[in-house]
Scaffold this active site. Structure first.
Site, PDB file in Angstrom:
ATOM      1  N   LYS A 127       0.854  -1.184   0.000  1.00 13.22           N
ATOM      2  CA  LYS A 127       0.000   0.000   0.000  1.00 13.22           C
ATOM      3  C   LYS A 127       0.888   1.230   0.000  1.00 13.22           C
ATOM      4  CE  LYS A 127      -3.453   2.466   2.773  1.00 13.22           C
ATOM      5  NZ  LYS A 127      -4.512   2.353   3.779  1.00 13.22           N
ATOM      6  N   LYS A 137      -2.341  -1.880  -3.663  1.00 13.59           N
ATOM      7  CA  LYS A 137      -3.148  -0.665  -3.655  1.00 13.59           C
ATOM      8  C   LYS A 137      -2.265   0.565  -3.768  1.00 13.59           C
ATOM      9  CE  LYS A 137      -5.776   1.923  -0.308  1.00 13.59           C
ATOM     10  NZ  LYS A 137      -6.099   2.110   1.063  1.00 13.59           N
TER      11      LYS A 137
END
Ligand code: PBG
Ligand code: ZN
Length: 322
Positions: free
Chosen positions: A192, A245
């Site tokens: 992330k 992500k």
């Protein structure tokens, strides 16, 4: 002799015959922002998405299930914030309450995933607790593990930690197991990146940091190997599914992670990826529906088994995916 690849592109039926990738309703996960404020409210920077109370959430989930969407990811928009985020593991808070009701109404037809992070529950908006201006790791992990347990007790099928503290997957797995929740899965936000990608989401969840930024815990977008290394650690700690992500900005990492391990991969088509398309569509500059679909195809082609996207409902309701 000319080699003629166009033979296989000649008709729609032939193109379908040789298509390597597709996007189906079963691949899509619809995010929800659940709130204890009565009714539902629009989110200006996330067109088409709302904050919904218990009843509005249940109604929307029922409609989504009818369309064929079987997975939801719940984000809490709580009304209590405090330095140590006590409300994050309160069984009376909105995420456990909604989880319990959804499982009671829809049982195993529905997969309930819950976000596990403190940023919407801390008064300073960081994903962990703060001491002397620093986001402290191990104290945060202890609270996050309690939050995961609270969601599991309410019936969550899968908990999804997005906080990016070290060691949280292992701590959650141990905590869940010792309380008898061996069957509760963990979807780890393994890779992330930090940055501007999450702006509309933070409007929706009221979770912006009040000081500093998230760079001491979310990853540096200049790095790829860092994320792959962390993702492999998450598998060792007990993660069932790994997330990358933002998705569209990290197709290289989706591909490389798929080569590096055998766990299912989830991508998050994040808020700014979605909202940028919606904004362009409003200006009349781009074909939003088509572009949205093409991004979902790219995520699948790069190697995502499943995709969290604000466009999930549109995708099935408008028939881009079956
Ligand atoms: C909470 C969380 C965020 C997102 C998912 N979980 C925001 C953040 O890290 O600041 C972003 C999702 C999106 O932008 O759609 N930690
Ligand atoms: Zn957070």
């Amino acid at each position: 002799m000319i080699f003629r690849p166009r033979r296989l592109r000649r008709t729609a039926a032939i193109r379908d015959l040789v298509a390597e990738t597709d996007v189906r309703a079963r691949h899509l996960i619809q995010p929800y922002f659940v709130t204890s404020q009565p009714g539902s409210s629009d989110i200006a920077s996330l067109p088409g998405i709302q904050r919904t109370d218990l009843e509005a959430t249940c109604r929307q989930v029922e409609a989504d299930l009818k369309l064929g969407l079987r997975s939801v990811l719940l984000f809490g928009v709580p009304d209590h914030k405090s330095p140590a985020a006590e409300h994050s593991h309160d069984p009376g808070s909105i995420v456990p309450v909604v989880t319990k009701e959804l499982k009671a109404r829809f049982g195993t037809d529905l997969i309930v995933m819950t976000d596990v992070c403190l940023c919407a529950y801390t008064d300073h908006g960081h994903c962990g607790v703060v001491k002397d201006g620093e986001i402290v790791n191990d104290e945060s992990v202890a609270i996050l593990a309690e939050m995961a347990l609270t969601h599991a007790q309410a019936g969550a099928d899968i908990v999804a930690p997005s906080d990016m503290m070290d060691g949280r997957i292992g701590a959650m797995r141990v905590r869940l197991d010792e309380e008898g929740f061996q069957n509760t899965g963990i979807l780890s936000y393994a890779i992330k990146h930090s940055g501007a990608y999450y702006g509309p989401f933070r409007d929706a969840a009221d979770s912006s940091p009040k000081f500093g930024d998230r760079r001491s815990y979310q990853m540096d977008p200049r790095n790829a190997r860092e994320g792959l290394r962390d993702a492999l650690l998450d598998i060792e700690e007990g993660a069932d599914i790994l997330m990358v992500k933002p998705g569209i900005h990290n197709l290289d990492l989706v591909w490389r992670l798929r080569e590096a391990c055998l766990a299912p991969i989830c991508t998050y088509h994040v808020s700014s990826e979605y909202s940028a398309i919606k904004a362009g569509e409003r200006l009349g500059w781009i074909n939003g529906d088509q572009l949205m679909y093409e991004q979902l195809v790219s995520l699948r082609r790069a190697g995502s088994d499943m995709i969290v996207t604000y466009a999930a409902r549109d995708a099935v309701a408008k028939g881009w995916v079956k």
